[in-house]
Design an enzyme around this catalytic site. Structure first.
Site, PDB file in Angstrom:
ATOM      1  CB  SER A 285      44.947  36.889  34.673  1.00  0.00           C
ATOM      2  OG  SER A 285      43.762  37.332  35.731  1.00  0.00           O
TER       3      SER A 285
ATOM      4  CE1 TYR B  36      39.688  36.078  32.458  1.00  0.00           C
ATOM      5  CE2 TYR B  36      40.470  35.990  35.134  1.00  0.00           C
ATOM      6  CZ  TYR B  36      40.669  36.001  33.721  1.00  0.00           C
ATOM      7  OH  TYR B  36      41.555  37.534  33.428  1.00  0.00           O
TER       8      TYR B  36
END
Length: 246
Positions: A145, A158
């Site tokens: 990501s 995250y």
């Protein structure tokens, strides 16, 4: 590596990027094992769609954060199809916590995100590696990501977990060479259910991207398949984000 007749495992393959990747792999001739943890109906629907278009697919349940379940899943696939040639480590979770709210990023959040997003990818790679090495050919793509590159994401744990995925990719590429190639596809904003309830925020973002569009799951799936097929590439972190991080 041509994907025709290859046995592919896609974790979290019933929804979003995982579903788009499962469908595209099938269109390119692969046999697809669609993994799910809780999204059984979505995984089975993905399998149905693949079978209806003339492909071959099965759904397989496993929580990737549990090594025993991962090994059992891979054993099931090998018993049915003979091997695993391709792994797409797509399964990931997040918690939406403001970046500056450090107190809410408790031990349970860190453990849950790292168990699935990092350890789960390692467990899956470790489980399929012996079969790929036996065939002297294999390819793995991890899903990273841009949060792992920029430090900004749905939560601090995250973003850090995805940075760890990028590092895991490079380490696995070294550990599994030369038989197995390991790369990482790094999406920016993608129109998936992760934006549920925040669609207005997503739509406000689009005009500020260089390409003025939010990526689709199909955009990411296309790059995943290209990375799987590219035989001269390993250990690479490939960003697909409509120019978001430039």
């Amino acid at each position: 590596m041509l994907l025709t007749n290859k046995i592919a495992l896609v974790t979290g393959g019933g929804t979003g990027i995982g579903r788009a990747t499962s469908l595209l792999l099938a269109k390119r001739g692969a046999v697809v094992a669609v993994n799910y943890s809780r999204s059984q109906s979505e995984a089975e629907d993905t399998v149905r769609r693949i079978n209806e278009m003339g492909g071959r697919a099965v759904s397989v349940q496993a929580d990737v954060s549990r090594d025993k379940e991962v090994r059992a899943m891979v054993d099931t696939i090998v018993q049915q199809f003979g091997s695993v040639d391709v792994l797409v480590n797509n399964a990931s979770i997040t918690k939406h916590i403001p970046m500056n709210d450090l107190e809410s990023a408790g031990e349970d959040v860190w453990d849950e995100l790292f168990d699935v997003n990092v350890k789960g990818m390692f467990y899956c790679a470790r489980a399929v590696a012996p079969y790929m090495k036996k065939n002297n050919q294999g390819a793995i793509v991890n899903l990273g990501s841009i949060a792992g590159k920029t430090g900004l994401g749905s939560s601090l744990p995250y973003a850090v977990s995805k940075a760890a995925v990028h590092g895991l990719t490079k380490s696995l590429a070294r550990a599994l060479a030369p038989a197995i190639r390991v790369n990482c596809v790094v999406p920016g904003a993608v129109a998936t259910r992760w934006w549920a309830g925040r669609e207005e925020q997503m739509n406000r973002l689009a005009p500020h991207l260089l390409l003025e569009r939010i990526s689709t799951p199909e955009d990411i799936a296309s790059m995943i398949c290209s990375a799987l097929e590219q035989e001269a590439m390993t250990g690479q972190i490939i960003t697909v984000d409509s120019g978001q991080t430039l």
